[in-house]
Motif scaffolding. Structure first.
Motif, PDB file in Angstrom:
ATOM      1  N   ARG A  15       0.829  -1.224   0.000  1.00  0.00           N
ATOM      2  CA  ARG A  15       0.000   0.000   0.000  1.00  0.00           C
ATOM      3  C   ARG A  15       0.858   1.268   0.000  1.00  0.00           C
ATOM      4  O   ARG A  15       0.643   2.178  -0.786  1.00  0.00           O
ATOM      5  N   ARG A  16       1.860   1.293   0.915  1.00  0.00           N
ATOM      6  CA  ARG A  16       2.735   2.481   0.954  1.00  0.00           C
ATOM      7  C   ARG A  16       3.997   2.268   0.119  1.00  0.00           C
ATOM      8  O   ARG A  16       4.484   3.165  -0.534  1.00  0.00           O
ATOM      9  N   GLN A  17       4.496   1.003   0.144  1.00  0.00           N
ATOM     10  CA  GLN A  17       5.776   0.733  -0.530  1.00  0.00           C
ATOM     11  C   GLN A  17       5.740   0.965  -2.038  1.00  0.00           C
ATOM     12  O   GLN A  17       6.764   1.247  -2.655  1.00  0.00           O
ATOM     13  N   ARG A  18       4.557   0.829  -2.643  1.00  0.00           N
ATOM     14  CA  ARG A  18       4.492   0.951  -4.108  1.00  0.00           C
ATOM     15  C   ARG A  18       4.992   2.314  -4.589  1.00  0.00           C
ATOM     16  O   ARG A  18       5.474   2.449  -5.700  1.00  0.00           O
ATOM     17  N   HIS A  19       4.903   3.320  -3.695  1.00  0.00           N
ATOM     18  CA  HIS A  19       5.323   4.666  -4.099  1.00  0.00           C
ATOM     19  C   HIS A  19       6.846   4.788  -4.184  1.00  0.00           C
ATOM     20  O   HIS A  19       7.356   5.683  -4.861  1.00  0.00           O
ATOM     21  N   VAL A  20       7.552   3.922  -3.464  1.00  0.00           N
ATOM     22  CA  VAL A  20       9.032   3.988  -3.478  1.00  0.00           C
ATOM     23  C   VAL A  20       9.633   2.682  -4.009  1.00  0.00           C
ATOM     24  O   VAL A  20      10.842   2.488  -3.977  1.00  0.00           O
ATOM     25  N   TYR A  21       8.757   1.806  -4.503  1.00  0.00           N
ATOM     26  CA  TYR A  21       9.179   0.453  -4.885  1.00  0.00           C
ATOM     27  C   TYR A  21      10.317   0.451  -5.915  1.00  0.00           C
ATOM     28  O   TYR A  21      11.365  -0.160  -5.708  1.00  0.00           O
ATOM     29  N   ASP A  22      10.111   1.166  -7.030  1.00  0.00           N
ATOM     30  CA  ASP A  22      11.092   1.073  -8.121  1.00  0.00           C
ATOM     31  C   ASP A  22      12.453   1.605  -7.694  1.00  0.00           C
ATOM     32  O   ASP A  22      13.483   1.014  -8.010  1.00  0.00           O
ATOM     33  N   ILE A  23      12.460   2.685  -6.981  1.00  0.00           N
ATOM     34  CA  ILE A  23      13.734   3.288  -6.583  1.00  0.00           C
ATOM     35  C   ILE A  23      14.454   2.422  -5.550  1.00  0.00           C
ATOM     36  O   ILE A  23      15.656   2.233  -5.605  1.00  0.00           O
ATOM     37  N   THR A  24      13.689   1.814  -4.627  1.00  0.00           N
ATOM     38  CA  THR A  24      14.344   1.030  -3.566  1.00  0.00           C
ATOM     39  C   THR A  24      14.756  -0.357  -4.059  1.00  0.00           C
ATOM     40  O   THR A  24      15.721  -0.925  -3.554  1.00  0.00           O
ATOM     41  N   ARG A  25      14.059  -0.923  -5.030  1.00  0.00           N
ATOM     42  CA  ARG A  25      14.380  -2.294  -5.486  1.00  0.00           C
ATOM     43  C   ARG A  25      15.458  -2.324  -6.565  1.00  0.00           C
ATOM     44  O   ARG A  25      15.985  -3.381  -6.893  1.00  0.00           O
ATOM     45  N   LYS A  26      15.768  -1.133  -7.099  1.00  0.00           N
ATOM     46  CA  LYS A  26      16.694  -1.044  -8.233  1.00  0.00           C
ATOM     47  C   LYS A  26      17.998  -1.803  -7.988  1.00  0.00           C
ATOM     48  O   LYS A  26      18.534  -2.468  -8.867  1.00  0.00           O
ATOM     49  N   HIS A  27      18.506  -1.715  -6.746  1.00  0.00           N
ATOM     50  CA  HIS A  27      19.836  -2.257  -6.493  1.00  0.00           C
ATOM     51  C   HIS A  27      19.843  -3.672  -5.938  1.00  0.00           C
ATOM     52  O   HIS A  27      20.892  -4.237  -5.712  1.00  0.00           O
ATOM     53  N   TYR A  28      18.674  -4.233  -5.666  1.00  0.00           N
ATOM     54  CA  TYR A  28      18.747  -5.613  -5.162  1.00  0.00           C
ATOM     55  C   TYR A  28      17.845  -6.631  -5.873  1.00  0.00           C
ATOM     56  O   TYR A  28      17.943  -7.815  -5.581  1.00  0.00           O
ATOM     57  N   LEU A  29      17.013  -6.201  -6.806  1.00  0.00           N
ATOM     58  CA  LEU A  29      16.332  -7.204  -7.639  1.00  0.00           C
ATOM     59  C   LEU A  29      17.186  -7.377  -8.896  1.00  0.00           C
ATOM     60  O   LEU A  29      16.884  -6.857  -9.968  1.00  0.00           O
ATOM     61  N   LEU A  30      18.291  -8.089  -8.712  1.00  0.00           N
ATOM     62  CA  LEU A  30      19.319  -8.169  -9.756  1.00  0.00           C
ATOM     63  C   LEU A  30      18.912  -9.125 -10.881  1.00  0.00           C
ATOM     64  O   LEU A  30      18.282 -10.138 -10.627  1.00  0.00           O
ATOM     65  N   GLY A  31      19.335  -8.773 -12.099  1.00  0.00           N
ATOM     66  CA  GLY A  31      19.155  -9.674 -13.232  1.00  0.00           C
ATOM     67  C   GLY A  31      17.887  -9.430 -14.023  1.00  0.00           C
ATOM     68  O   GLY A  31      17.619 -10.126 -15.004  1.00  0.00           O
ATOM     69  N   ARG A  32      17.080  -8.441 -13.602  1.00  0.00           N
ATOM     70  CA  ARG A  32      15.810  -8.231 -14.320  1.00  0.00           C
ATOM     71  C   ARG A  32      16.052  -7.741 -15.747  1.00  0.00           C
ATOM     72  O   ARG A  32      15.385  -8.171 -16.682  1.00  0.00           O
ATOM     73  N   ASP A  33      17.027  -6.847 -15.924  1.00  0.00           N
ATOM     74  CA  ASP A  33      17.262  -6.327 -17.279  1.00  0.00           C
ATOM     75  C   ASP A  33      17.855  -7.402 -18.193  1.00  0.00           C
ATOM     76  O   ASP A  33      17.564  -7.443 -19.390  1.00  0.00           O
ATOM     77  N   ARG A  34      18.653  -8.278 -17.596  1.00  0.00           N
ATOM     78  CA  ARG A  34      19.205  -9.389 -18.372  1.00  0.00           C
ATOM     79  C   ARG A  34      18.070 -10.298 -18.871  1.00  0.00           C
ATOM     80  O   ARG A  34      18.083 -10.764 -20.013  1.00  0.00           O
ATOM     81  N   LEU A  35      17.101 -10.541 -18.010  1.00  0.00           N
ATOM     82  CA  LEU A  35      15.948 -11.362 -18.427  1.00  0.00           C
ATOM     83  C   LEU A  35      15.211 -10.680 -19.591  1.00  0.00           C
ATOM     84  O   LEU A  35      14.885 -11.315 -20.591  1.00  0.00           O
ATOM     85  N   ILE A  36      14.991  -9.366 -19.452  1.00  0.00           N
ATOM     86  CA  ILE A  36      14.242  -8.634 -20.497  1.00  0.00           C
ATOM     87  C   ILE A  36      14.992  -8.700 -21.836  1.00  0.00           C
ATOM     88  O   ILE A  36      14.396  -8.942 -22.885  1.00  0.00           O
TER      89      ILE A  36
END
Ligand SMILES: C[S@@+](CC[C@H](N)C(=O)[O-])C[C@H]1O[C@@H](n2cnc3c(N)ncnc32)[C@H](O)[C@@H]1O
Length: 216
Positions: A15-36
């Motif tokens: 509910r609250r995290q979605r507002h900062v989700y992309d900026i905070t996950r950028k450095h630890y959800l690794l490998g997403r761009d490689r998948l894309i």
């Protein structure tokens, strides 16, 4: 856990995290761009992300693969609200369709009016799905013959320092994230070809590509 309970839990978390989700996950959800980069859908192909969250991946994939059409589903209405506004802001409302559904029980004909997909991907979502094997079953069910399923998620962290690994696991558990240590074994037991399985970033992540073999 019922669909309603799972949806309520994800909505509470995001509910609250979605507002900062992309900026905070950028450095630890690794490998997403490689998948894309590896998706390489055929021209005119349909690509589905299961557990699409804020649509960060769908928007990047729509940029990378302009000939394809994109679909995303998520159980959280909160995440989908952010996804809708990000997609509109990126100018992709015509190419990316969203729907609310549980990964372990959905029908693309009812959600999107399409029968199947040439690519389906799951990015850091299996680790949040209690019925992750059911979600994989569904993904394979809706993959067209010759289609590919791509997965990136937390791995076993087996080549990282033991204290880091223990701390990471505790931290992930606080967010209802459980790395699927049995993923590789499970994928190899399924009636598909495992084209690729690797454990990048010293086992921090696991990355798989599966092919639904065409049987005439
Ligand atoms: C960690 S986020 C990942 C979001 C996105 N895939 C990414 O890479 O940024 C996990 C997402 O999975 C969704 N999710 C969890 N359980 C689900 C389920 N049973 N069915 C559909 N989506 C689910 C959550 O609502 C959340 O948006």
């Amino acid at each position: 856990m019922t669909d309603a309970a799972a949806a309520a839990l994800m909505d509470r978390i995001y509910r609250r995290q979605r507002h900062v989700y992309d900026i905070t996950r950028k450095h630890y959800l690794l490998g997403r761009d490689r998948l894309i980069e590896g998706l390489a859908p055929p021209s005119g192909g349909r690509v589905l992300e299961i557990g699409c969250g804020t649509a960060r991946n769908l928007i990047a994939a729509a940029h990378a693969w302009p000939q394809a059409k994109f679909y995303g589903l998520d159980i959280s209405a909160e995440m989908l609200a952010t996804a809708h506004s990000r997609i509109a802001a990126a100018g992709h409302a015509e190419r990316i369709c969203l729907a609310r559904a549980d990964a372990s029980d959905f029908d693309p004909a009812l959600l999107f009016g399409v029968p199947s997909f040439s690519r389906i991907f799951l990015s850091y979502s299996l680790s949040m799905m209690p019925d992750w094997k059911g979600a994989l079953r569904q993904a394979l069910l809706w993959l067209a013959p010759g289609g590919e399923l791509h997965i990136i998620d937390f791995g076993r962290q087996e080549r990282l320092p033991i204290l880091f690994r223990a701390g990471l696991r505790r931290w992930l558990a606080a967010f209802h994230v459980t790395p699927r240590d049995g993923l590789e074994g499970h994928l190899r037991s399924l009636p598909v070809e495992v084209v690729k399985f690797d454990r990048p970033y010293r086992g921090y992540a696991q990355h798989a590509v599966l092919l639904r073999v065409f049987r005439p």
